[in-house]
Write a protein that holds these residues in place. Sequence first.
Motif, PDB file in Angstrom:
ATOM      1  N   THR A  43       0.840  -1.199   0.000  1.00 36.81           N
ATOM      2  CA  THR A  43       0.000   0.000   0.000  1.00 36.81           C
ATOM      3  C   THR A  43       0.874   1.247   0.000  1.00 36.81           C
ATOM      4  O   THR A  43       1.750   1.416   0.853  1.00 36.81           O
ATOM      5  CB  THR A  43      -0.922   0.020   1.227  1.00 36.81           C
ATOM      6  OG1 THR A  43      -1.804  -1.117   1.166  1.00 36.81           O
ATOM      7  CG2 THR A  43      -1.765   1.295   1.264  1.00 36.81           C
ATOM      8  N   ILE A  44       0.643   2.106  -0.978  1.00 33.62           N
ATOM      9  CA  ILE A  44       1.379   3.363  -1.119  1.00 33.62           C
ATOM     10  C   ILE A  44       0.458   4.504  -0.716  1.00 33.62           C
ATOM     11  O   ILE A  44      -0.609   4.695  -1.303  1.00 33.62           O
ATOM     12  CB  ILE A  44       1.860   3.571  -2.573  1.00 33.62           C
ATOM     13  CG1 ILE A  44       2.733   2.407  -3.028  1.00 33.62           C
ATOM     14  CG2 ILE A  44       2.592   4.897  -2.709  1.00 33.62           C
ATOM     15  CD1 ILE A  44       4.036   2.277  -2.272  1.00 33.62           C
ATOM     16  N   GLU A  45       0.861   5.260   0.295  1.00 35.16           N
ATOM     17  CA  GLU A  45       0.072   6.406   0.730  1.00 35.16           C
ATOM     18  C   GLU A  45       0.354   7.601  -0.167  1.00 35.16           C
ATOM     19  O   GLU A  45       1.366   7.654  -0.879  1.00 35.16           O
ATOM     20  CB  GLU A  45       0.420   6.764   2.184  1.00 35.16           C
ATOM     21  CG  GLU A  45       0.241   5.624   3.178  1.00 35.16           C
ATOM     22  CD  GLU A  45      -1.209   5.221   3.373  1.00 35.16           C
ATOM     23  OE1 GLU A  45      -2.095   6.033   3.007  1.00 35.16           O
ATOM     24  OE2 GLU A  45      -1.457   4.115   3.879  1.00 35.16           O
ATOM     25  N   ARG A  46      -0.530   8.561  -0.148  1.00 34.41           N
ATOM     26  CA  ARG A  46      -0.336   9.780  -0.938  1.00 34.41           C
ATOM     27  C   ARG A  46       0.953  10.491  -0.515  1.00 34.41           C
ATOM     28  O   ARG A  46       1.259  10.587   0.664  1.00 34.41           O
ATOM     29  CB  ARG A  46      -1.523  10.736  -0.761  1.00 34.41           C
ATOM     30  CG  ARG A  46      -2.813  10.226  -1.375  1.00 34.41           C
ATOM     31  CD  ARG A  46      -3.907  11.277  -1.307  1.00 34.41           C
ATOM     32  NE  ARG A  46      -5.143  10.787  -1.885  1.00 34.41           N
ATOM     33  CZ  ARG A  46      -5.410  10.770  -3.183  1.00 34.41           C
ATOM     34  NH1 ARG A  46      -4.517  11.245  -4.040  1.00 34.41           N
ATOM     35  NH2 ARG A  46      -6.568  10.304  -3.635  1.00 34.41           N
ATOM     36  N   GLY A  47       1.691  10.996  -1.498  1.00 32.42           N
ATOM     37  CA  GLY A  47       2.922  11.721  -1.209  1.00 32.42           C
ATOM     38  C   GLY A  47       4.125  10.831  -0.965  1.00 32.42           C
ATOM     39  O   GLY A  47       5.175  11.318  -0.529  1.00 32.42           O
ATOM     40  N   THR A  48       4.005   9.554  -1.246  1.00 32.01           N
ATOM     41  CA  THR A  48       5.123   8.627  -1.026  1.00 32.01           C
ATOM     42  C   THR A  48       6.037   8.624  -2.240  1.00 32.01           C
ATOM     43  O   THR A  48       5.719   8.035  -3.274  1.00 32.01           O
ATOM     44  CB  THR A  48       4.623   7.201  -0.767  1.00 32.01           C
ATOM     45  OG1 THR A  48       3.776   7.203   0.384  1.00 32.01           O
ATOM     46  CG2 THR A  48       5.778   6.240  -0.536  1.00 32.01           C
ATOM     47  N   THR A  49       7.157   9.320  -2.139  1.00 28.43           N
ATOM     48  CA  THR A  49       8.199   9.308  -3.173  1.00 28.43           C
ATOM     49  C   THR A  49       9.543   9.402  -2.470  1.00 28.43           C
ATOM     50  O   THR A  49       9.611   9.628  -1.254  1.00 28.43           O
ATOM     51  CB  THR A  49       8.057  10.498  -4.150  1.00 28.43           C
ATOM     52  OG1 THR A  49       8.082  11.720  -3.398  1.00 28.43           O
ATOM     53  CG2 THR A  49       6.768  10.417  -4.938  1.00 28.43           C
ATOM     54  N   GLY A  50      10.616   9.240  -3.235  1.00 29.07           N
ATOM     55  CA  GLY A  50      11.963   9.446  -2.700  1.00 29.07           C
ATOM     56  C   GLY A  50      12.243   8.705  -1.423  1.00 29.07           C
ATOM     57  O   GLY A  50      12.115   7.489  -1.331  1.00 29.07           O
ATOM     58  N   ASN A  51      12.655   9.468  -0.381  1.00 25.88           N
ATOM     59  CA  ASN A  51      13.073   8.858   0.883  1.00 25.88           C
ATOM     60  C   ASN A  51      11.947   8.089   1.562  1.00 25.88           C
ATOM     61  O   ASN A  51      12.196   7.088   2.232  1.00 25.88           O
ATOM     62  CB  ASN A  51      13.614   9.945   1.827  1.00 25.88           C
ATOM     63  CG  ASN A  51      14.919  10.532   1.327  1.00 25.88           C
ATOM     64  OD1 ASN A  51      15.667   9.861   0.614  1.00 25.88           O
ATOM     65  ND2 ASN A  51      15.192  11.784   1.694  1.00 25.88           N
ATOM     66  N   LYS A  52      10.699   8.561   1.403  1.00 23.72           N
ATOM     67  CA  LYS A  52       9.575   7.839   2.005  1.00 23.72           C
ATOM     68  C   LYS A  52       9.421   6.460   1.376  1.00 23.72           C
ATOM     69  O   LYS A  52       9.132   5.485   2.068  1.00 23.72           O
ATOM     70  CB  LYS A  52       8.285   8.639   1.842  1.00 23.72           C
ATOM     71  CG  LYS A  52       8.196   9.878   2.711  1.00 23.72           C
ATOM     72  CD  LYS A  52       6.840  10.551   2.544  1.00 23.72           C
ATOM     73  CE  LYS A  52       6.727  11.789   3.425  1.00 23.72           C
ATOM     74  NZ  LYS A  52       5.402  12.457   3.275  1.00 23.72           N
TER      75      LYS A  52
END
Length: 348
Positions: A43-52
């Motif tokens: 599950t990928i939450e909103r705003g999940t990019t890069g370091n997250k």
Amino acid sequence: MKKIVLFFFLCLILLAGAGFWGFQQLQQFLHQPVNVQNDQLLTIERGTTGNKLVALLEKERILEDADRLSWLLKLHPELNKIKAGTYSLNGINTVEALLKLLNSGKEAQFSLMFVEGETFKTLRKRLENAPHLKQTLQGKSNDEVFGLLDIDTNLNKNLTESHVIDGWIYPDTYNYTPNSTDLELLQRAAERMKKALEKAWNNRDKNLPLADPYEMLILASIVEKETGIAAERPQIASVFINRLKAKMKLQTDPTVIYGMGEDYSGNIRKKDLETPTPYNTYVIDGLPPTPIAMPSEEALQAVAHPAQTEFYYFVADGTGGHKFSRNLNEHNKAVQEYLRWYRQQNGK
């Protein structure tokens, strides 16, 4: 001066070499295997990019050392358009495949079949057991659930507790993504049934002995339960239409069984046919108060356009179909033929 120029030239070569080496390492990282299990979801939450994303993949142990991922996403910004959602990792075996999946937005899909002829009681149990479907209806009675489906209750006459939803759910296979709710699936199915019923009613044959669309829905549910052979439905419908026109009792066993509820154990006795319930069509006149199952669209169309026959009776023929009769004398002969076939098949 020449030495200084040579020094800077060597530094540039070293930097270029290091850059090329780093580029090659990141390209190789694209093809690095990932650790995923069969049927694993992510599950990928909103705003999940890069370091997250790096932290998430390490937390889920999909990548043990994901630090290079941040650099890779800077090198390939087209792979950094991660979309929120829940994804199935089946068949994902490299970092590149994983990133392409997360950029695609193609969430995991599950399906649940609503079967024609099924009651809501049975369907509700399968809704409760559907994987990754959010349960919001637990603790609510069937009539409370019905109230959430936005159906015109003016069509529903003499409703009884626990029967109100039967007939209103369109049977089909419904796909859903994780965290969809049970109510959302029912709303989709109810909306389809409303449209199918409206279409059947608006295009029905003239002079049908049905007062409104709800009566069509009731009769279609009976037709659905009486035969699993699609080609027979218009003939089955014609028998009931003929009986309604002649003011004859419908005398159909599926309504008796429905009215018996938990008391039904697999057999109908003479006593059951004589015991009054709102659904015992051997006792009541006309239609029962509600549908007894989910009718298919084919059953609705069979009621809207029944075969033009003089049949008033039918009985099983031993092959999965039915023998139709115009009068009681013909029907009794057909019953005897079926009983002889049954005894032969069972060695009696």
